[in-house]
Motif scaffolding. Structure first.
Motif, PDB file in Angstrom:
ATOM      1  N   PHE A 134       0.458  -1.188   0.089  1.00 32.98           N
ATOM      2  CA  PHE A 134      -0.258   0.269   0.033  1.00 32.98           C
ATOM      3  C   PHE A 134       0.770   0.976   0.043  1.00 32.98           C
ATOM      4  O   PHE A 134       1.690   1.685   0.841  1.00 32.98           O
ATOM      5  CB  PHE A 134      -0.785  -0.329   1.232  1.00 32.98           C
ATOM      6  N   ALA A 135       0.962   2.051  -1.165  1.00 35.48           N
ATOM      7  CA  ALA A 135       1.825   3.277  -1.504  1.00 35.48           C
ATOM      8  C   ALA A 135       0.902   4.191  -2.272  1.00 35.48           C
ATOM      9  O   ALA A 135       0.817   3.800  -3.520  1.00 35.48           O
ATOM     10  CB  ALA A 135       2.700   2.814  -1.984  1.00 35.48           C
ATOM     11  N   GLY A 136       0.330   5.354  -2.124  1.00 35.50           N
ATOM     12  CA  GLY A 136      -0.168   6.119  -2.342  1.00 35.50           C
ATOM     13  C   GLY A 136      -1.405   5.169  -3.245  1.00 35.50           C
ATOM     14  O   GLY A 136      -2.295   5.150  -2.681  1.00 35.50           O
ATOM     15  N   ASP A 137      -1.403   5.703  -4.077  1.00 34.35           N
ATOM     16  CA  ASP A 137      -2.395   4.670  -5.112  1.00 34.35           C
ATOM     17  C   ASP A 137      -2.137   3.950  -4.922  1.00 34.35           C
ATOM     18  O   ASP A 137      -3.317   3.066  -6.209  1.00 34.35           O
ATOM     19  CB  ASP A 137      -2.897   5.723  -6.612  1.00 34.35           C
ATOM     20  N   SER A 138      -1.143   3.246  -4.787  1.00 33.83           N
ATOM     21  CA  SER A 138      -1.177   1.586  -5.632  1.00 33.83           C
ATOM     22  C   SER A 138      -1.700   1.026  -4.120  1.00 33.83           C
ATOM     23  O   SER A 138      -0.983   1.001  -3.389  1.00 33.83           O
ATOM     24  CB  SER A 138       0.081   1.716  -5.894  1.00 33.83           C
ATOM     25  N   MET A 139      -2.330  -0.412  -4.495  1.00 31.65           N
ATOM     26  CA  MET A 139      -3.023  -1.138  -3.915  1.00 31.65           C
ATOM     27  C   MET A 139      -2.618  -2.498  -4.117  1.00 31.65           C
ATOM     28  O   MET A 139      -3.542  -2.904  -5.063  1.00 31.65           O
ATOM     29  CB  MET A 139      -4.454  -0.960  -3.024  1.00 31.65           C
ATOM     30  N   GLU A 140      -2.240  -3.300  -3.948  1.00 32.93           N
ATOM     31  CA  GLU A 140      -2.202  -5.231  -3.847  1.00 32.93           C
ATOM     32  C   GLU A 140      -2.199  -5.653  -2.508  1.00 32.93           C
ATOM     33  O   GLU A 140      -1.685  -5.710  -1.317  1.00 32.93           O
ATOM     34  CB  GLU A 140      -0.762  -5.270  -4.666  1.00 32.93           C
ATOM     35  N   VAL A 141      -3.658  -6.441  -3.175  1.00 37.79           N
ATOM     36  CA  VAL A 141      -3.915  -7.392  -1.806  1.00 37.79           C
ATOM     37  C   VAL A 141      -3.078  -9.139  -2.522  1.00 37.79           C
ATOM     38  O   VAL A 141      -3.431  -9.564  -2.838  1.00 37.79           O
ATOM     39  CB  VAL A 141      -4.906  -7.536  -1.611  1.00 37.79           C
ATOM     40  N   ILE A 142      -3.144 -10.066  -1.500  1.00 38.19           N
ATOM     41  CA  ILE A 142      -2.902 -11.202  -1.224  1.00 38.19           C
ATOM     42  C   ILE A 142      -3.237 -11.752  -0.845  1.00 38.19           C
ATOM     43  O   ILE A 142      -2.781 -11.464   0.841  1.00 38.19           O
ATOM     44  CB  ILE A 142      -1.554 -11.556  -1.626  1.00 38.19           C
ATOM     45  N   GLN A 143      -4.540 -12.597  -0.073  1.00 40.92           N
ATOM     46  CA  GLN A 143      -5.525 -12.950   0.717  1.00 40.92           C
ATOM     47  C   GLN A 143      -4.931 -14.783   0.794  1.00 40.92           C
ATOM     48  O   GLN A 143      -4.819 -15.381  -0.192  1.00 40.92           O
ATOM     49  CB  GLN A 143      -6.385 -13.001   0.917  1.00 40.92           C
TER      50      GLN A 143
END
Ligand SMILES: Nc1ncnc2c1ncn2[C@@H]1O[C@H](COP(=O)(O)OP(=O)(O)OP(=O)(O)O)[C@@H](O)[C@H]1O
Ligand SMILES: N[C@@H](CCO)C(=O)O
Length: 297
Positions: free
Chosen positions: A148-157
């Motif tokens: 999570f940084a600025g506009d960038s959001m990556e999620v692995i569950q």
């Protein structure tokens, strides 16, 4: 009085798991329940002494979150009464603020008849919480790994791990802002490389179910542990004792002051009993990870 409309159930979380600082979180089977009823003004009722200190009007974190979600989507939301029951220690490193934000997002979604994707929810929650680890885990359940940084959001569950959990909870709360204030502004390149390596192995070990390795990596953090651990009585002795009990690993839970111990599935009661006997300053909670995140019941 109007009848209750629905109840939101939200799990506690342990964040970081050592070197997964601000990125890795795990949901725990310890819950907050928020029952929502139509009312003329926003009001929050808490059951239990611990939560009595919290604000109960429009400035409450759950209410603020509901209203902020509505504002972001240019929508109006009517006022409601929220009745909150929680088994989650407040301000003790088990993601209580994240549960409040997650509850607010799920309540807003329902009241506004909207549907957010898991990543949308995680992004909103992370923006409100300021970091993504516990809020993503409480929203989605299992283990979550985020960028999570600025506009960038990556999620692995990742699915619920097959382990037992012991959480050692001291009597005094510690504000996350205070605990974050202890951290240095910069690390050297060598420290960052080492922290990245232990975090990479940590998450890969969790993903492959190798908790012997994950537990060793939990104890190889360079991002925060050394700057915080002096606040937690007997930290090194507890780690040594956990090793003697055959635990996978022990680290700070979130920003502290609770401590997280990963143990073999089914051994959590026995390890909790022994830790309580040896370190009576802490309360010892024997728990399991939770597979499900925040949801309407
Ligand atoms: N159920 C709740 N309802 C409203 N506000 C809450 C609730 N739970 C927590 N909060 C708010 O969050 C604050 C505690 O957040 P803080 O980040 O310091 O601790 P934490 O979330 O328990 O710890 P950590 O982030 O390390 O897991 C409380 O003082 C309160 O302002
Ligand atoms: N990653 C956060 C978790 C607490 O919210 C921290 O360690 O400050």
């Amino acid at each position: 009085m109007a009848a209750p409309m629905f109840t939101v159930v939200v799990p506690a979380t342990t964040a970081n798991l050592g070197p997964g600082y601000d990125s890795v979180g795990m949901a725990l089977a310890l819950h907050m329940r928020v029952t929502v009823t139509r009312a003329d003004a926003w009001r929050v009722n808490y059951t239990g002494e611990e939560y009595a200190e919290l604000t109960t009007g429009e400035d409450n974190l759950i209410v603020q979150t509901v209203k902020e979600v509505a504002r972001r989507y240019y929508r109006e939301v009517e006022s409601h009464l929220l009745h909150v029951e929680s088994d989650i220690p407040l301000g003790k490193g088990l993601g209580s603020s994240a549960t409040a934000i997650a509850a607010g997002i799920v309540i807003a979604e329902k009241l506004l008849s909207m549907t957010f994707t898991p990543v949308e929810k995680a992004r909103i929650g992370s923006e409100l919480e300021g970091h993504s680890d516990n809020v993503t885990a409480t929203l989605l359940g299992g283990v979550t790994v985020t960028y999570f940084a600025g506009d960038s959001m990556e999620v692995i569950q990742l699915p619920k791990p097959e382990i037992g959990v012991v959480i050692l909870v001291p009597p005094e709360a510690l504000k996350t802002t205070e605990s974050r204030g202890l951290l240095p502004a910069d690390l050297t390149h060598a420290q960052a490389a080492s922290g990245s390596a232990s975090a990479n192995v940590l998450t890969t070990a969790i993903a492959t179910g190798d908790w012997e390795l994950a537990g060793r990596m939990m104890e190889l953090d360079v991002f925060h542990e050394r700057y915080r651990k002096s606040l937690f009585p007997s930290f090194d002795e507890i780690r040594m004792y956990c090793r003697s009990l055959g635990a996978f690993g022990m680290t700070i839970s979130g920003a502290g002051p609770s401590l997280f111990v990963a143990v073999k599935d089914g051994e959590e009661q026995e390890v909790a009993r022994k830790l309580l006997q040896q370190f009576p300053y802490y309360e010892a909670l024997a728990l399991q990870p939770a597979g499900a995140g925040a949801r309407i019941e």
